[in-house]
Motif scaffolding. Structure first.
Motif, PDB file in Angstrom:
ATOM      1  N   ARG A 172      17.581 -29.589  30.136  1.00 24.66           N
ATOM      2  CA  ARG A 172      17.393 -30.654  29.074  1.00 24.66           C
ATOM      3  C   ARG A 172      15.956 -30.541  28.192  1.00 24.66           C
ATOM      4  O   ARG A 172      16.102 -30.460  27.201  1.00 24.66           O
ATOM      5  CB  ARG A 172      17.429 -31.979  29.594  1.00 24.66           C
ATOM      6  CG  ARG A 172      17.680 -33.162  28.928  1.00 24.66           C
ATOM      7  CD  ARG A 172      17.544 -34.556  29.430  1.00 24.66           C
ATOM      8  NE  ARG A 172      18.255 -34.416  30.666  1.00 24.66           N
ATOM      9  CZ  ARG A 172      19.344 -34.907  30.810  1.00 24.66           C
ATOM     10  NH1 ARG A 172      20.238 -35.252  29.728  1.00 24.66           N
ATOM     11  NH2 ARG A 172      20.143 -35.212  31.959  1.00 24.66           N
ATOM     12  N   ARG A 173      14.957 -30.041  29.257  1.00 20.84           N
ATOM     13  CA  ARG A 173      13.532 -30.224  28.393  1.00 20.84           C
ATOM     14  C   ARG A 173      13.242 -28.862  27.745  1.00 20.84           C
ATOM     15  O   ARG A 173      12.170 -28.679  27.082  1.00 20.84           O
ATOM     16  CB  ARG A 173      12.758 -30.513  29.742  1.00 20.84           C
ATOM     17  CG  ARG A 173      12.452 -31.690  30.246  1.00 20.84           C
ATOM     18  CD  ARG A 173      11.553 -32.039  31.514  1.00 20.84           C
ATOM     19  NE  ARG A 173       9.993 -31.318  31.329  1.00 20.84           N
ATOM     20  CZ  ARG A 173       9.036 -31.743  30.575  1.00 20.84           C
ATOM     21  NH1 ARG A 173       9.242 -33.087  30.267  1.00 20.84           N
ATOM     22  NH2 ARG A 173       8.268 -31.138  30.509  1.00 20.84           N
ATOM     23  N   ALA A 174      13.974 -27.825  28.030  1.00 18.97           N
ATOM     24  CA  ALA A 174      13.897 -26.646  27.435  1.00 18.97           C
ATOM     25  C   ALA A 174      14.364 -26.659  25.679  1.00 18.97           C
ATOM     26  O   ALA A 174      14.132 -25.790  25.153  1.00 18.97           O
ATOM     27  CB  ALA A 174      14.552 -25.492  27.959  1.00 18.97           C
ATOM     28  N   ASP A 175      15.226 -27.888  25.407  1.00 21.77           N
ATOM     29  CA  ASP A 175      15.498 -27.907  24.087  1.00 21.77           C
ATOM     30  C   ASP A 175      16.435 -26.821  23.552  1.00 21.77           C
ATOM     31  O   ASP A 175      16.172 -26.413  22.256  1.00 21.77           O
ATOM     32  CB  ASP A 175      14.414 -28.318  23.065  1.00 21.77           C
ATOM     33  CG  ASP A 175      13.768 -29.878  23.582  1.00 21.77           C
ATOM     34  OD1 ASP A 175      14.482 -30.745  23.634  1.00 21.77           O
ATOM     35  OD2 ASP A 175      12.549 -29.594  23.837  1.00 21.77           O
ATOM     36  N   VAL A 176      17.126 -25.916  24.025  1.00 21.91           N
ATOM     37  CA  VAL A 176      17.909 -24.882  23.691  1.00 21.91           C
ATOM     38  C   VAL A 176      18.886 -25.473  22.657  1.00 21.91           C
ATOM     39  O   VAL A 176      19.803 -26.091  23.360  1.00 21.91           O
ATOM     40  CB  VAL A 176      18.458 -23.974  24.803  1.00 21.91           C
ATOM     41  CG1 VAL A 176      19.229 -22.823  24.109  1.00 21.91           C
ATOM     42  CG2 VAL A 176      17.410 -23.546  25.558  1.00 21.91           C
ATOM     43  N   VAL A 289      -1.531 -24.636  22.403  1.00 22.08           N
ATOM     44  CA  VAL A 289      -2.825 -23.880  22.048  1.00 22.08           C
ATOM     45  C   VAL A 289      -3.819 -25.142  22.126  1.00 22.08           C
ATOM     46  O   VAL A 289      -3.715 -26.202  21.734  1.00 22.08           O
ATOM     47  CB  VAL A 289      -2.714 -23.521  20.655  1.00 22.08           C
ATOM     48  CG1 VAL A 289      -4.268 -23.350  20.042  1.00 22.08           C
ATOM     49  CG2 VAL A 289      -1.733 -22.321  20.524  1.00 22.08           C
ATOM     50  N   VAL A 290      -4.822 -24.950  23.169  1.00 20.47           N
ATOM     51  CA  VAL A 290      -5.906 -25.739  23.409  1.00 20.47           C
ATOM     52  C   VAL A 290      -7.181 -25.603  22.862  1.00 20.47           C
ATOM     53  O   VAL A 290      -7.997 -26.346  22.500  1.00 20.47           O
ATOM     54  CB  VAL A 290      -5.912 -25.990  24.840  1.00 20.47           C
ATOM     55  CG1 VAL A 290      -4.784 -26.388  25.585  1.00 20.47           C
ATOM     56  CG2 VAL A 290      -6.704 -24.423  25.664  1.00 20.47           C
ATOM     57  N   ASP A 318       4.837 -32.294  23.684  1.00 25.36           N
ATOM     58  CA  ASP A 318       4.236 -32.368  24.787  1.00 25.36           C
ATOM     59  C   ASP A 318       4.085 -31.041  25.403  1.00 25.36           C
ATOM     60  O   ASP A 318       4.544 -30.159  25.271  1.00 25.36           O
ATOM     61  CB  ASP A 318       5.314 -33.141  25.798  1.00 25.36           C
ATOM     62  CG  ASP A 318       5.428 -34.419  25.130  1.00 25.36           C
ATOM     63  OD1 ASP A 318       4.588 -35.082  24.566  1.00 25.36           O
ATOM     64  OD2 ASP A 318       6.691 -34.980  25.577  1.00 25.36           O
ATOM     65  N   GLU A 319       2.960 -31.202  26.509  1.00 27.29           N
ATOM     66  CA  GLU A 319       2.619 -29.912  27.234  1.00 27.29           C
ATOM     67  C   GLU A 319       3.697 -29.587  27.916  1.00 27.29           C
ATOM     68  O   GLU A 319       4.707 -30.425  28.489  1.00 27.29           O
ATOM     69  CB  GLU A 319       1.507 -30.332  28.218  1.00 27.29           C
ATOM     70  CG  GLU A 319       0.991 -28.936  28.951  1.00 27.29           C
ATOM     71  CD  GLU A 319       0.884 -27.649  28.250  1.00 27.29           C
ATOM     72  OE1 GLU A 319       0.333 -27.859  27.177  1.00 27.29           O
ATOM     73  OE2 GLU A 319       1.401 -26.764  28.666  1.00 27.29           O
ATOM     74  N   GLY A 320       4.152 -28.224  28.058  1.00 19.95           N
ATOM     75  CA  GLY A 320       5.138 -27.577  28.475  1.00 19.95           C
ATOM     76  C   GLY A 320       6.491 -27.459  27.408  1.00 19.95           C
ATOM     77  O   GLY A 320       7.297 -26.743  27.670  1.00 19.95           O
ATOM     78  N   ARG A 321       6.337 -28.360  26.482  1.00 23.54           N
ATOM     79  CA  ARG A 321       7.390 -28.201  25.197  1.00 23.54           C
ATOM     80  C   ARG A 321       6.846 -28.310  24.003  1.00 23.54           C
ATOM     81  O   ARG A 321       7.260 -28.813  23.082  1.00 23.54           O
ATOM     82  CB  ARG A 321       8.127 -29.747  25.381  1.00 23.54           C
ATOM     83  CG  ARG A 321       8.944 -29.966  26.774  1.00 23.54           C
ATOM     84  CD  ARG A 321       9.484 -31.135  26.788  1.00 23.54           C
ATOM     85  NE  ARG A 321      11.051 -31.393  26.107  1.00 23.54           N
ATOM     86  CZ  ARG A 321      11.383 -32.223  25.810  1.00 23.54           C
ATOM     87  NH1 ARG A 321      10.893 -33.552  26.259  1.00 23.54           N
ATOM     88  NH2 ARG A 321      12.734 -32.500  25.261  1.00 23.54           N
TER      89      ARG A 321
END
Ligand code: MTE
Ligand code: MO
Length: 382
Positions: A172-176, A289-290, A318-321
């Protein structure tokens, strides 16, 4: 001419190939807006744009975990499933190939720095469609693949195709997405009308346009583009020695950045005592990108650029997304007495991955994954 039904395009695009159509915007426009307008978003087609009637269009979904194939109309997709929106950057594996080509000749379209763009994609989660088709997550192989097949075909009748790992599609968090909208508009024909795959954080090539079929399989797509293209190799591998079976298909892309302003080879404004450097930075796999470092002296000394906030209407990132790029800017005094500047940028992602300083060590015969420091030379007026 199979290309006679291709759509009209804006004349300001920089064309790399007319048939099939491949073009990118003038790079200095790229960082003007956080979301890239559809008309100037880079277009990368391997084949003629198929003519698809949205009334009779069907998406076929079949394979592992499904008792029988299902077939969905565009209306089904829009009415049976919750609409999901994602702001994601799409980058071609060949972005910045021209710079790599300067080191030693590579084979491929001469992309500048603008084979990348960011859009708000609207559609349905592939996960929702797969669950609707009856798949049970715990009954699918951990290492399966989702194959996507386009409706664009070559003269022999074989379609463009690609695949991504199945766990991505189920996460779900991969937003494909199966997307039918781009920046609030109906998906334009060049970008896959009426439906395309959007796999955020993954190389452009797997984001299959004009999607005709989704197939769950133990295997990767057998298409030319999954098996014998879009892979990276050592600089020592040439066309006589290359063995495509030895390298994995490119999926997540490495950290990337480029300077969109000033433009290489130009002269800075008269009497200015400052220079403003602007550009984009992005990394694959949802890594944010930080930091972006900018040098005005060819990489001897560095200053940190300001990362600009995303537009209000963009998803959380969000981080990871963190699927979308960051635009950045730095205004700095022009070093005294300099007649020319070599401006350089490099980005750092959340895994502290960095860009290599030069192209020679990452050179590969196909000119993909061109992520070395971007260098721009400008004159300082006297
Ligand atoms: N999908 C199909 N069906 N046919 C294609 O030629 N090109 C791929 C991908 N999906 C392609 C495709 C490549 S290599 C890239 S980089 C992206 O689409 C480009 O998407 P865009 O043209 O919307 O920018
Ligand atoms: Mo691509």
């Amino acid at each position: 001419d199979p290309y006679s039904t291709d759509p009209a395009r804006l004349p300001i695009l920089r064309i790399n190939s007319l048939k099939p159509f491949n073009a990118e915007p003038p790079s200095q426009l790229l960082a003007d807006t956080y979301l890239t307008p559809n008309a100037i978003f880079f277009k990368r087609n391997h084949l003629p744009v198929p003519v698809i009637d949205p009334e009779t269009y069907r998406l076929e979904v079949q394979g592992l975990g499904m008792k029988r194939p299902i077939s969905l109309s565009l209306h089904d997709l829009k009415s049976k499933f919750k609409k999901h929106e994602v702001v994601a950057t799409l980058q071609c594996a060949g972005n910045r190939r021209t710079e790599m080509n300067r080191v030693r000749q590579v084979k491929g379209l001469e992309w500048g720095i603008a084979a990348i763009g960011t859009a708000r994609w609207g559609g349905v989660l592939l996960r929702d469609v797969l669950l609707y088709a009856g798949v049970k997550e715990d009954q699918l192989p951990q290492n399966g693949h989702v194959q996507f097949e386009g409706l664009d075909k070559d003269v022999t009748g074989s379609a463009y195709g690609a695949s991504v790992p199945l766990h991505k599609a189920l996460d779900r968090r991969a937003d494909v997405l199966l997307a039918y909208e781009m920046n609030g508009e109906e998906l334009p024909r060049d970008h896959g009308f009426p439906l395309r795959a959007i796999v955020p954080g993954i190389v452009g090539a797997r984001n299959v346009k004009w999607l005709g079929r989704v197939l769950l399989s133990h295997d990767e797509s057998l298409s030319h583009w999954q098996q014998n293209d879009y892979k990276g190799f050592s600089p020592s591998v040439d066309w006589d020695t290359v063995d495509y079976k030895t390298a994995p298909a490119i999926q997540e892309l490495p950290v990337q950045s480029a300077i969109t302003e000033p433009v290489d080879g130009t002269e800075l404004t008269e009497n200015a005592d400052e220079v403003t450097v602007r550009g984009y930075a992005w990394s694959g796999g949802g890594r944010s990108v930080v930091r972006v470092d900018v040098s005005l002296d060819g990489g001897r000394t560095w200053q940190t650029a300001e990362l600009l906030p995303p537009s209000n209407d963009s998803a959380p990132q969000d981080e990871g997304r963190a699927w979308a790029w960051k635009l950045w800017s730095l205004t700095a005094p022009i070093p005294n007495g300099q007649r020319s500047l070599e401006i350089v940028c490099k980005a750092v992602d959340s895994a502290y991955n960095v860009q290599p300083d030069s192209f020679a060590p990452i050179w590969n015969l196909r000119g993909v994954l061109a992520t070395a420091w971007h260098r721009v030379n400008v004159k300082v007026p006297s």
